[in-house]
Design a protein around this motif. Structure first.
Motif, PDB file in Angstrom:
ATOM      1  N   ALA A 122       0.747  -1.163   0.074  1.00 17.61           N
ATOM      2  CA  ALA A 122      -0.156   0.054   0.060  1.00 17.61           C
ATOM      3  C   ALA A 122       0.791   1.176  -0.144  1.00 17.61           C
ATOM      4  CB  ALA A 122      -0.788   0.249   1.142  1.00 17.61           C
ATOM      5  N   VAL A 123       1.964   1.300   0.731  1.00 15.46           N
ATOM      6  CA  VAL A 123       3.085   2.557   0.838  1.00 15.46           C
ATOM      7  C   VAL A 123       3.363   2.921  -0.467  1.00 15.46           C
ATOM      8  CG1 VAL A 123       5.062   3.330   1.725  1.00 15.46           C
ATOM      9  CG2 VAL A 123       3.410   2.128   3.103  1.00 15.46           C
ATOM     10  N   PRO A 124       4.061   1.788  -1.434  1.00 14.01           N
ATOM     11  CA  PRO A 124       4.288   2.135  -2.724  1.00 14.01           C
ATOM     12  C   PRO A 124       3.436   2.534  -3.563  1.00 14.01           C
ATOM     13  CG  PRO A 124       5.323   0.156  -1.971  1.00 14.01           C
ATOM     14  CD  PRO A 124       4.493   0.426  -1.073  1.00 14.01           C
ATOM     15  N   ALA A 125       2.360   2.114  -3.565  1.00 12.52           N
ATOM     16  CA  ALA A 125       1.062   2.490  -4.128  1.00 12.52           C
ATOM     17  C   ALA A 125       0.628   3.745  -4.101  1.00 12.52           C
ATOM     18  CB  ALA A 125      -0.127   1.656  -4.187  1.00 12.52           C
ATOM     19  N   MET A 126       0.673   4.286  -2.737  1.00  7.75           N
ATOM     20  CA  MET A 126       0.349   5.696  -2.234  1.00  7.75           C
ATOM     21  C   MET A 126       1.301   6.546  -3.084  1.00  7.75           C
ATOM     22  SD  MET A 126      -1.081   5.114   1.602  1.00  7.75           S
ATOM     23  CE  MET A 126      -2.473   4.170   2.023  1.00  7.75           C
ATOM     24  N   ILE A 127       2.843   6.024  -2.836  1.00  6.51           N
ATOM     25  CA  ILE A 127       3.845   6.911  -3.359  1.00  6.51           C
ATOM     26  C   ILE A 127       3.560   7.291  -4.591  1.00  6.51           C
ATOM     27  CG2 ILE A 127       6.460   7.050  -3.470  1.00  6.51           C
ATOM     28  CD1 ILE A 127       6.469   5.637  -0.901  1.00  6.51           C
ATOM     29  N   LEU A 128       3.527   6.038  -5.589  1.00  8.86           N
ATOM     30  CA  LEU A 128       3.301   6.223  -6.726  1.00  8.86           C
ATOM     31  C   LEU A 128       2.079   7.284  -7.105  1.00  8.86           C
ATOM     32  CD1 LEU A 128       3.518   5.385  -9.656  1.00  8.86           C
ATOM     33  CD2 LEU A 128       1.750   3.449  -9.434  1.00  8.86           C
ATOM     34  N   ILE A 129       0.807   7.265  -6.559  1.00  5.17           N
ATOM     35  CA  ILE A 129      -0.142   8.137  -6.807  1.00  5.17           C
ATOM     36  C   ILE A 129       0.156   9.578  -6.490  1.00  5.17           C
ATOM     37  CG2 ILE A 129      -2.484   8.562  -6.437  1.00  5.17           C
ATOM     38  CD1 ILE A 129      -2.269   6.319  -8.060  1.00  5.17           C
ATOM     39  N   VAL A 130       1.051   9.566  -5.048  1.00  2.63           N
ATOM     40  CA  VAL A 130       1.283  11.205  -4.843  1.00  2.63           C
ATOM     41  C   VAL A 130       2.319  11.777  -5.667  1.00  2.63           C
ATOM     42  CG1 VAL A 130       2.410  12.170  -2.774  1.00  2.63           C
ATOM     43  CG2 VAL A 130       0.779  10.548  -2.398  1.00  2.63           C
ATOM     44  N   LEU A 131       3.211  10.839  -6.151  1.00  2.00           N
ATOM     45  CA  LEU A 131       4.311  11.385  -7.302  1.00  2.00           C
ATOM     46  C   LEU A 131       3.681  11.893  -8.421  1.00  2.00           C
ATOM     47  CD1 LEU A 131       7.330   8.915  -6.799  1.00  2.00           C
ATOM     48  CD2 LEU A 131       7.053  11.089  -5.926  1.00  2.00           C
ATOM     49  N   MET A 132       2.692  11.118  -9.043  1.00  3.02           N
ATOM     50  CA  MET A 132       1.946  11.631 -10.369  1.00  3.02           C
ATOM     51  C   MET A 132       1.228  12.933 -10.066  1.00  3.02           C
ATOM     52  SD  MET A 132       0.631   7.975 -12.082  1.00  3.02           S
ATOM     53  CE  MET A 132      -0.298   7.408 -10.603  1.00  3.02           C
ATOM     54  N   LEU A 146       3.787  19.053 -20.403  1.00  2.01           N
ATOM     55  CA  LEU A 146       3.151  17.597 -20.053  1.00  2.01           C
ATOM     56  C   LEU A 146       2.872  17.363 -18.648  1.00  2.01           C
ATOM     57  CD1 LEU A 146       3.286  14.601 -21.253  1.00  2.01           C
ATOM     58  CD2 LEU A 146       5.277  14.200 -20.292  1.00  2.01           C
ATOM     59  N   GLY A 147       1.647  16.587 -18.540  1.00  2.00           N
ATOM     60  CA  GLY A 147       1.098  16.533 -17.345  1.00  2.00           C
ATOM     61  C   GLY A 147       0.303  17.371 -16.635  1.00  2.00           C
ATOM     62  N   SER A 148      -0.894  16.889 -15.884  1.00  7.60           N
ATOM     63  CA  SER A 148      -1.693  17.725 -15.265  1.00  7.60           C
ATOM     64  C   SER A 148      -2.093  17.084 -13.709  1.00  7.60           C
ATOM     65  CB  SER A 148      -2.961  18.154 -15.927  1.00  7.60           C
ATOM     66  OG  SER A 148      -2.893  18.851 -17.179  1.00  7.60           O
ATOM     67  N   ALA A 149      -2.306  17.878 -12.934  1.00  8.51           N
ATOM     68  CA  ALA A 149      -2.695  16.960 -11.360  1.00  8.51           C
ATOM     69  C   ALA A 149      -3.946  16.329 -11.669  1.00  8.51           C
ATOM     70  CB  ALA A 149      -2.766  18.057 -10.546  1.00  8.51           C
ATOM     71  N   ILE A 150      -3.997  15.202 -10.900  1.00  7.89           N
ATOM     72  CA  ILE A 150      -5.146  14.327 -10.758  1.00  7.89           C
ATOM     73  C   ILE A 150      -6.124  14.835  -9.834  1.00  7.89           C
ATOM     74  CG2 ILE A 150      -5.877  12.143 -10.494  1.00  7.89           C
ATOM     75  CD1 ILE A 150      -3.148  10.690 -11.034  1.00  7.89           C
ATOM     76  N   GLU A 151      -7.277  14.718 -10.481  1.00 13.96           N
ATOM     77  CA  GLU A 151      -8.371  15.344  -9.345  1.00 13.96           C
ATOM     78  C   GLU A 151      -8.323  14.839  -7.988  1.00 13.96           C
ATOM     79  OE1 GLU A 151     -11.259  16.474  -7.275  1.00 13.96           O
ATOM     80  OE2 GLU A 151     -11.713  14.464  -7.872  1.00 13.96           O
ATOM     81  N   PRO A 152      -8.011  15.754  -6.812  1.00 17.64           N
ATOM     82  CA  PRO A 152      -7.751  15.168  -5.494  1.00 17.64           C
ATOM     83  C   PRO A 152      -8.704  14.425  -4.925  1.00 17.64           C
ATOM     84  CG  PRO A 152      -7.882  17.784  -5.622  1.00 17.64           C
ATOM     85  CD  PRO A 152      -7.934  17.301  -6.793  1.00 17.64           C
ATOM     86  N   VAL A 155      -8.528  11.031  -5.922  1.00 18.04           N
ATOM     87  CA  VAL A 155      -7.279  10.238  -5.535  1.00 18.04           C
ATOM     88  C   VAL A 155      -7.673   9.686  -4.035  1.00 18.04           C
ATOM     89  CG1 VAL A 155      -4.941  10.754  -4.926  1.00 18.04           C
ATOM     90  CG2 VAL A 155      -5.663  11.362  -6.953  1.00 18.04           C
ATOM     91  N   ALA A 156      -8.197  10.573  -3.340  1.00 15.32           N
ATOM     92  CA  ALA A 156      -8.710  10.298  -2.065  1.00 15.32           C
ATOM     93  C   ALA A 156      -9.602   9.124  -1.833  1.00 15.32           C
ATOM     94  CB  ALA A 156      -9.250  11.519  -1.260  1.00 15.32           C
ATOM     95  N   ALA A 157     -10.504   9.245  -2.733  1.00 18.51           N
ATOM     96  CA  ALA A 157     -11.549   7.956  -2.895  1.00 18.51           C
ATOM     97  C   ALA A 157     -10.889   6.836  -3.227  1.00 18.51           C
ATOM     98  CB  ALA A 157     -12.758   8.339  -3.874  1.00 18.51           C
ATOM     99  N   PHE A 158      -9.877   6.739  -4.287  1.00 21.20           N
ATOM    100  CA  PHE A 158      -9.162   5.557  -4.535  1.00 21.20           C
ATOM    101  C   PHE A 158      -8.436   4.896  -3.501  1.00 21.20           C
ATOM    102  CE2 PHE A 158      -5.200   3.845  -5.707  1.00 21.20           C
ATOM    103  CZ  PHE A 158      -5.526   2.713  -6.503  1.00 21.20           C
ATOM    104  N   LEU A 159      -7.797   5.881  -2.621  1.00 19.44           N
ATOM    105  CA  LEU A 159      -6.817   5.205  -1.771  1.00 19.44           C
ATOM    106  C   LEU A 159      -7.758   4.877  -0.441  1.00 19.44           C
ATOM    107  CD1 LEU A 159      -4.063   8.319  -1.588  1.00 19.44           C
ATOM    108  CD2 LEU A 159      -3.829   6.119  -2.501  1.00 19.44           C
ATOM    109  N   PHE A 160      -8.709   5.557  -0.189  1.00 17.06           N
ATOM    110  CA  PHE A 160      -9.324   4.989   0.958  1.00 17.06           C
ATOM    111  C   PHE A 160     -10.555   3.996   0.605  1.00 17.06           C
ATOM    112  CE2 PHE A 160     -12.922   5.346   4.091  1.00 17.06           C
ATOM    113  CZ  PHE A 160     -12.364   5.547   5.218  1.00 17.06           C
TER     114      PHE A 160
END
Length: 697
Positions: A122-132, A146-152, A155-160
């Motif tokens: 879970a920690v690497p998955a969270m790190i991956l999402i946070v880095l993106m 290149l790149g845009s912030a993912i809708e926060p 992201v919170a819904a996915f992690l929780f």
């Protein structure tokens, strides 16, 4: 079960698994897969988003639904490859006997080890999402290409809601299979088949059951940056059942685990585990059954309204009164409906349609309160004999939240009849019939949010019932600083604790739609018509990029208005509002045509995935310096770019394609035999004569 003991076991499991090569292999593979998918979506958006308004659905801002599913799948494989030899690893490392004599129960041991394994992935998955998210945010702030912030919120819904419950579930299931089968390779094969089978099945779940059966968000609705949703009732119950299944499997695994335990403990674990699984199964069944009942209820409504679609003698002369919107909570209606005295028929009742989500508090007939009415299944019956005259004035006071299922009852396309491939394609056109979010409200005619004459079925079938045109005088109250787009020009009436606007178009209307939020406004006036752009304050960046287009745009609009005026098709409603709306709002309506609902009277909606976030800067900056420095050429170039951008819109948001509806269809409609074909033909001719543009919707 002590938390300190669980934490100690989890830490020991983390230290043990960190020494395994397969742990790092799975982490690296999972992070590469997620990063590659994000990079691919970012590249597509950068180079294609300015070509078509439809390309924005693949934007990085909304990518969590694609990235999240891939991330879950790859990290689930990691869980399987760490948990499949949970007992054999102890024996191989010669610590099995030591663990057997430690003062802890089997449930504590397995739960702690599961927490350790899940934390490790879970920690690497969270790190991956946070880095993106971090890179996307830096890219937006520093104007990288290149790149845009993912809708926060997504992201919170996915992690929780997605990451932790899914990893715990698959970890517990792997442990259960491991203690039953005991052959490591066979355990791996079984689990890989189950994981692949589930994710393959989840992509084929009928759409109307997706929220009940799928264990990751984004399956039943598109994400949104301007009306984000962290959870809904279905998600809460779904994940509750996932947690119960996890607890149940841990309990059964504790019983079967080859380690000495007291008989009372094993009996308790067996009863608790079995009970949790049974409750979860019945809960899932109840959730699925509730979805099926909802669809059956919609069929019943459609059948009832279809029987009454020709009962159209109720003729509105005007609607006036108050509409108070409390976003995300409720709507209060206080309306006066004046019925035309020319509407004379042998029927002994007036028939109205009103969304069944409302509760009627008061109904007055010609100033006298009455209880002699019936409101059921979205049909409001008012006996005529109570009026004593064909001249009627009805005051309706109601409040509630419109039922989203009570919408487009005559649609030729229903989720119930679509297979998974059709549902996946239709999902791109939005899934919500209207938006009622604390930060955004879109009320469209298709949900019958205000009363309409006759039944809600077949209102677009002009061959069986003529269109009802009526005058409107509405006072709309919204939160302070909000702006409302509606039928024609709005007049600011009050701005204290709340903001109140008045809509009173001079011409009769056939429908009323409202779009409200705390918008950023840009406008200009051409002759007697105001053209305004209402866009979320989150998306004002593109307004500055596109500002050079204004001279060419004004010239183009002036030419179109001159052509329309010469044809007798002048725009009659004083204001034309182009409004940004959430990506999740459904674009297609009812009837056999299922035409775009993004062009109600006086409004042209654009999806948040289109013009507000498209990378026009890339297309503009890639031109030669001579064009960029010449203001006239640059203005003409951007206008041409925007015309192509909207003409390549496949999802119903092309304002050029829907121009004929505001010029003709919203003002007059044919009736009788061939009326539907005639309306379509006249609208197409109006578009061709005035705008000369094509489209795909």
């Amino acid at each position: 079960m002590k938390v300190s003991r669980l934490w100690s076991i989890a830490c020991a499991e983390i230290r043990s698994c960190r020494r395994l090569a397969r742990t790092w292999v799975m982490v690296v593979v999972a992070m590469i897969c997620g990063s590659f998918l994000w990079l691919q979506l970012s590249l597509i958006h950068t180079f294609v988003s300015y070509v078509s308004a439809s390309a924005g659905t693949l934007a990085p801002q909304f990518s969590i639904s694609q990235i999240g599913r891939t991330t879950l799948l790859t990290f689930t494989f990691g869980i399987v490859f760490l948990a499949f030899d949970i007992r054999q690893r102890d024996v191989r490392d010669r610590i099995g006997a030591t663990i057997d004599v430690r003062p802890m129960t089997n449930l504590e041991l397995l739960t702690g080890r599961l927490f350790g394994i899940v934390t490790l992935f879970a920690v690497p998955a969270m790190i991956l999402i946070v880095l993106m998210c971090g890179f996307g945010l830096i890219a937006e702030v520093s104007n990288l290409g290149l790149g845009s912030a993912i809708e926060p919120v997504s992201v919170a819904a996915f992690l929780f809601w997605d990451l932790l419950p899914n990893l715990m579930f698959w970890g517990a299931l792997t442990m259960l299979v491991a203690v039953i089968v005991r052959y490591r390779m066979l355990v791996v094969l079984i689990m890989l088949a189950l994981v692949f089978g589930y994710y393959s099945f989840s992509s084929r779940i009928p759409f109307f059951l997706a929220s009940a059966l799928a264990t990751y968000t984004g399956v039943d609705s598109l994400p949104s940056a301007i009306a984000p949703q962290f959870f809904n009732t279905d998600i809460v119950f779904n994940r509750l059942y996932v947690v119960l299944l996890t607890i149940g499997m841990l309990g059964l695994t504790s019983v079967l685990y080859p380690r000495q335990a007291k008989l009372q403990e094993r009996q308790f674990f067996a009863i608790t585990g079995s009970s949790a699984i049974v409750i979860a199964i019945f809960g899932i069944y109840a959730l699925v059954n509730s979805k099926l009942l909802e669809l059956d209820q919609v069929d019943d409504w459609a059948s009832l309204h279809k029987q009454l679609q020709t009962h159209s003698d109720t003729d509105f002369e005007s609607i006036s009164g108050e509409v108070k919107i409390f976003p995300g909570r409720t709507i209060h209606l206080d309306l006066v409906i004046r019925l035309s005295p020319s509407a004379v028929s042998p029927s002994d009742k007036w028939l109205f349609s009103l969304n069944r989500g409302y509760k009627i508090n008061t109904l007055e007939l010609n100033g006298q309160e009455t209880k002699d009415y019936m409101f059921e299944n979205g049909l409001l019956w008012v006996p005529k004999q109570s009026l004593g005259t064909t001249n009627a004035e009805i005051r309706l006071v109601a409040k509630g939240v419109p039922d989203p299922m009570f919408a487009y009852l005559d649609s030729s396309l229903t989720w119930k009849d679509m297979n998974y491939a059709q549902a996946l394609a239709a999902r791109q056109f939005g899934t919500k019939s209207y938006i009622f979010h604390p930060g955004f409200v879109v009320l469209v005619p298709g949900v019958s949010w205000i009363p309409s004459s006759g039944s809600a079925y077949g209102q677009s079938n002009l061959e069986t019932r003529p269109q009802d045109f009526f005058h409107v005088d509405l006072h709309v109250t919204v939160p302070k600083h909000w702006i409302v787009a509606g039928p024609g020009s709005r007049t600011l009436v009050e701005e204290n604790r709340k903001t109140k606007y008045r809509f009173n178009p001079k011409n009769p209307v056939s429908e009323v739609a409202l779009v409200a939020s705390n918008f950023e406004q840009r406008s200009f006036k051409m002759e007697d018509t105001t053209f305004e752009l209402l866009i979320s304050k989150k998306h004002v960046k593109n307004l500055n990029i596109l500002e050079p287009v204004i001279p060419a745009l004004k010239e183009w609009i002036e030419e179109r208005m001159t052509v329309a005026s010469e044809l007798g098709l002048s725009y009659p409603y004083d204001t034309m509002s182009i409004v940004e709306v959430p990506l999740s709002l459904r674009t297609y309506g009812g009837g056999w045509r299922m035409e775009s609902v993004y062009s109600p009277l006086g409004i042209q909606m654009i999806r948040e995935s289109g013009l507000p976030i498209a990378r026009f800067n890339y297309a503009i900056n890639s031109q030669d310096a001579e064009l960029i420095e010449d203001e006239k050429k640059l203005s003409a170039f951007i206008l041409q770019l925007l015309q192509g951008f909207f003409e390549n819109d496949f999802e119903g948001g092309n304002p050029l394609l829907n121009l004929g509806r505001n010029l003709v269809s919203h003002q007059t409609k044919p009736s009788g035999s061939g009326a539907v074909a005639m309306e379509h033909l006249v609208g197409e001719i109006a578009n061709e004569l005035v705008s000369g543009s094509d489209g795909y919707f």
